[in-house]
Design an enzyme around this catalytic site. Structure first.
Site, PDB file in Angstrom:
ATOM      1  N   SER A 191       0.975  -1.111  -0.085  1.00 26.72           N
ATOM      2  CA  SER A 191       0.217   0.075  -0.006  1.00 26.72           C
ATOM      3  C   SER A 191       0.670   1.347  -0.017  1.00 26.72           C
ATOM      4  CB  SER A 191      -0.960   0.095   1.270  1.00 26.72           C
ATOM      5  OG  SER A 191      -0.255  -0.251   2.215  1.00 26.72           O
ATOM      6  N   ASN A 195      -2.094  -2.848  13.268  1.00 22.80           N
ATOM      7  CA  ASN A 195      -3.686  -2.437  13.103  1.00 22.80           C
ATOM      8  C   ASN A 195      -4.087  -1.463  14.068  1.00 22.80           C
ATOM      9  OD1 ASN A 195      -3.645  -4.877  11.837  1.00 22.80           O
ATOM     10  ND2 ASN A 195      -4.270  -6.306  13.523  1.00 22.80           N
ATOM     11  N   THR A 205     -40.237  26.188 -10.365  1.00 22.03           N
ATOM     12  CA  THR A 205     -40.528  24.692 -10.023  1.00 22.03           C
ATOM     13  C   THR A 205     -40.705  24.259 -11.291  1.00 22.03           C
ATOM     14  OG1 THR A 205     -42.830  25.134  -9.996  1.00 22.03           O
ATOM     15  CG2 THR A 205     -41.662  25.476  -7.761  1.00 22.03           C
ATOM     16  N   HIS A 206     -40.092  23.206 -11.354  1.00 21.68           N
ATOM     17  CA  HIS A 206     -39.850  22.259 -12.660  1.00 21.68           C
ATOM     18  C   HIS A 206     -39.144  22.930 -13.701  1.00 21.68           C
ATOM     19  CE1 HIS A 206     -43.473  19.975 -11.081  1.00 21.68           C
ATOM     20  NE2 HIS A 206     -43.844  21.244 -10.704  1.00 21.68           N
ATOM     21  N   SER A 233     -13.032  28.138 -26.323  1.00 18.54           N
ATOM     22  CA  SER A 233     -13.215  27.048 -27.331  1.00 18.54           C
ATOM     23  C   SER A 233     -12.112  27.090 -28.421  1.00 18.54           C
ATOM     24  CB  SER A 233     -14.578  26.884 -28.033  1.00 18.54           C
ATOM     25  OG  SER A 233     -14.590  26.015 -29.049  1.00 18.54           O
ATOM     26  N   LYS A 283     -17.182  31.483 -27.899  1.00 19.21           N
ATOM     27  CA  LYS A 283     -17.653  30.610 -26.579  1.00 19.21           C
ATOM     28  C   LYS A 283     -16.771  31.056 -25.312  1.00 19.21           C
ATOM     29  CE  LYS A 283     -19.730  27.032 -26.339  1.00 19.21           C
ATOM     30  NZ  LYS A 283     -19.485  25.836 -26.818  1.00 19.21           N
ATOM     31  N   ASN A 325     -16.999  28.977 -21.958  1.00 16.54           N
ATOM     32  CA  ASN A 325     -17.403  27.712 -21.340  1.00 16.54           C
ATOM     33  C   ASN A 325     -17.303  27.767 -19.855  1.00 16.54           C
ATOM     34  OD1 ASN A 325     -18.283  26.875 -23.759  1.00 16.54           O
ATOM     35  ND2 ASN A 325     -16.076  25.781 -23.973  1.00 16.54           N
ATOM     36  N   GLU A 336     -18.953  23.033 -14.600  1.00 13.38           N
ATOM     37  CA  GLU A 336     -19.124  21.562 -15.117  1.00 13.38           C
ATOM     38  C   GLU A 336     -18.390  20.597 -14.286  1.00 13.38           C
ATOM     39  OE1 GLU A 336     -19.569  21.805 -19.640  1.00 13.38           O
ATOM     40  OE2 GLU A 336     -18.418  23.408 -19.039  1.00 13.38           O
ATOM     41  N   TYR A 358      -9.698  -6.816  12.414  1.00 12.79           N
ATOM     42  CA  TYR A 358      -8.879  -6.374  11.200  1.00 12.79           C
ATOM     43  C   TYR A 358      -9.094  -7.403  10.191  1.00 12.79           C
ATOM     44  CZ  TYR A 358      -5.530  -4.670   8.146  1.00 12.79           C
ATOM     45  OH  TYR A 358      -4.777  -4.050   6.948  1.00 12.79           O
ATOM     46  N   GLN A 363      -7.417  -2.163   3.981  1.00 12.80           N
ATOM     47  CA  GLN A 363      -6.328  -1.556   3.518  1.00 12.80           C
ATOM     48  C   GLN A 363      -6.811  -0.672   1.892  1.00 12.80           C
ATOM     49  OE1 GLN A 363      -2.199  -2.884   3.071  1.00 12.80           O
ATOM     50  NE2 GLN A 363      -2.546  -3.011   0.993  1.00 12.80           N
ATOM     51  N   LYS A 403      -8.232   3.590   2.032  1.00 13.85           N
ATOM     52  CA  LYS A 403      -7.470   4.744   1.804  1.00 13.85           C
ATOM     53  C   LYS A 403      -7.730   5.733   0.571  1.00 13.85           C
ATOM     54  CE  LYS A 403      -4.268   2.882   5.082  1.00 13.85           C
ATOM     55  NZ  LYS A 403      -5.316   1.473   4.927  1.00 13.85           N
TER      56      LYS A 403
HETATM   57  N1  ARG Z   1      -1.184  -1.372   5.326  1.00 15.64           N
HETATM   58  C1  ARG Z   1      -2.179  -1.873   6.374  1.00 15.64           C
HETATM   59  C2  ARG Z   1      -3.444  -1.327   5.904  1.00 15.64           C
HETATM   60  O1  ARG Z   1      -3.679  -0.119   5.388  1.00 15.64           O
HETATM   61  C3  ARG Z   1      -1.534  -1.669   7.764  1.00 15.64           C
HETATM   62  C4  ARG Z   1      -2.094  -2.915   8.457  1.00 15.64           C
HETATM   63  C5  ARG Z   1      -1.707  -4.259   8.499  1.00 15.64           C
HETATM   64  N2  ARG Z   1      -2.131  -5.233   9.257  1.00 15.64           N
HETATM   65  C6  ARG Z   1      -1.904  -6.426   9.130  1.00 15.64           C
HETATM   66  N3  ARG Z   1      -2.330  -7.105  10.167  1.00 15.64           N
HETATM   67  N4  ARG Z   1      -1.385  -6.909   8.279  1.00 15.64           N
HETATM   68  O2  ARG Z   1      -4.508  -1.804   6.353  1.00 15.64           O
END
Ligand code: ARG
Length: 466
Positions: A30, A117, A162-163, A284, A290, A292, A297, A324, A329, A332
């Protein structure tokens, strides 16, 4: 550790004879994205090490070496002099491995009474908490721009729809203040989420807590959390704080998208209600005339990414047994992308609204057409001629049809023409048919009358200053 084959992971490779397959490394790592958590990770580690020393779990010398070493790692990362290694999986192990290179043996004591964890749960909470603050700042700035617009045009009359059909005249200020209310509730949602997420998972360890005499209050305090989380399983395995952030972001993005849509419509040649500044428009490459509304948008489109991230994380979490699982993972990137999109959209909308120039004369002309004061006429018949509303509605409908047939607006009908539909109508009727009279009469609480709008502007200015 020393007799491990070189390729086994030095952090957890004790029972492994061989290193991972390249594909395994690719799916497992990760570091490509969680490097964004470096500051939170180092902050959490410093708090943890200081607590371990204060509790006599590691020596003060080791804690001091760890502290110094972590600061060196921090400056290396911030200076762009840090080599992130995929074989070290994630930000936690990258930081720790580098710490070992810098300070040697004491680095191995940092992970006492801790697991990745609770570490990742802590880092991520700290990061999302910062994003709640960023959203707060972005929303306040945007609300400031909307208040500026509302102030300038508290009594400009425009068509209310409205509408997307002309309904009744409203004021520009009232329309702007509708968005202030929406973004104000968004502020509240981020604040609520922040308050609930502000508990520390650190010290939950892998899932069950630890036998070391740690002080979770101390680390919670050092990281500006209100208190430690009360259940170690919950601490390492829930991501509801991220889901709440995403949900608040998705609702906010819907509000942004609706306002963006109005700007696209209003700036079109058919409406001409507003002119966008050059700073927030594009041209444009083929059609020289134009201008824009690209920023609007793109803001309108950001909801797609943000809602996508929200659905993705709900889906990741929905079937996971405690505690966990590595699935988590995948939390994120979604949150990073949604947060980046939201902050950019807020900033772009603020800029557009600050620069926007409405055209009061176009707004008023549009408000005056489309029989927008028909309701005022019906209300007058109720109030002054004592007609039941349903009958007044019917009479007004007949007058609208008459005007439409003659190709004129309601105030253009003569009194005789009006009286031919209903003899109770008097000259007084013309007083309620103008759009300014119409908006000025709507003084009910929350109504569009300029006096009411100004009260709301003042209330918001006070609330934001306090
Ligand atoms: N990179 C892991 C995550 O984002 C960290 C936690 C890993 N924990 C484990 N028991 N392998 O979740």
């Amino acid at each position: 550790m020393t007799d491990q084959p070189k390729s086994a992971n030095t952090m957890w490779g004790g029972r492994f004879a061989a290193g991972p397959d390249a594909i395994m490394e690719a799916i497992n790592a990760s570091i490509g994205f969680d490097r964004r958590l470096y500051a939170q990770d180092i902050r959490g580690s410093r708090a943890h090490a200081a607590m371990l020393a204060a509790q006599g779990i590691i020596s003060t010398n080791d804690a001091e070496a760890i502290r110094e070493g972590l600061l060196t790692v921090l400056s290396e990362i911030e200076g762009g002099n840090f080599t992130f290694r995929t074989d070290l999986e994630d930000i936690h192990m990258n930081v720790e491995a580098r710490l070992k290179e810098i300070i040697g043996e004491p680095a191995g004591r940092l992970h006492t009474a801790r697991s990745r964890n609770d570490q990742v749960a802590t880092d991520f909470r700290l990061w999302v908490r910062d994003q709640c603050d960023a959203a707060d700042g972005g929303l306040r700035a945007l609300i400031g721009a909307l208040l500026m617009q509302a102030d300038a045009g508290a009594d400009w009359v425009m068509p209310g729809f409205t509408h997307l059909q002309t309904a009744q005249p409203v004021t520009w200020g009232h329309h702007m203040m509708a968005y202030v209310e929406m973004f104000g509730r968004d502020l509240g949602r981020f604040a609520d989420a922040r308050r609930r997420m502000n508990e520390s998972p650190l010290g939950a360890a892998a899932l069950a807590g630890t036998g070391f005499a740690i002080d979770r209050e101390a680390t919670a305090h050092a990281l500006d959390f209100d208190r430690p989380m009360a259940n170690s399983l919950d601490a390492v395995s829930d991501r509801d704080f991220a889901l709440e952030f995403l949900s608040a972001a998705a609702i906010c993005a819907v509000h942004l998208s609706r306002l963006a849509e109005e700007l696209v419509i209003w700036s079109s040649a058919q409406f001409r209600f507003v002119a966008m500044s050059d700073r927030f428009s594009t041209g444009s490459s083929i059609m020289p005339q134009k201008k824009n509304p690209d920023a609007a948008e793109l803001i309108r489109a950001k909801i797609g990414r943000i809602l996508g991230a929200t659905v993705a994380l709900f889906t990741v979490m929905k079937g996971l047994p405690l505690a966990y699982s590595k699935d988590m993972q995948e939390d994120k990137e979604q949150v990073f992308d949604a947060a980046d999109s939201l902050m950019l959209a807020l900033a772009a909308m603020e800029g557009m609204m600050r620069d926007l120039s409405a055209r009061p004369e176009v707004l008023e002309a549009a408000a005056s057409s489309g029989f927008s004061t028909a309701t005022d006429l019906a209300d007058w018949l109720v109030r002054e001629a004592g007609l039941p509303f349903r009958e007044a509605h019917h009479v007004t409908g007949a007058l609208v049809a008459k005007a439409e047939k003659a190709g004129v607006d309601l105030p253009d009908l003569t009194l005789a023409e009006m009286q031919s539909v209903n003899p109770a109508i008097t000259q007084e009727i013309y007083g309620v048919l103008g759009v300014h009279n119409s908006v000025a009469s709507r003084i009910s609480y929350g109504g569009t009358a300029p006096v009411r709008v100004r009260e709301q502007i003042a209330r918001w200015k006070k609330a934001l200053a306090g």
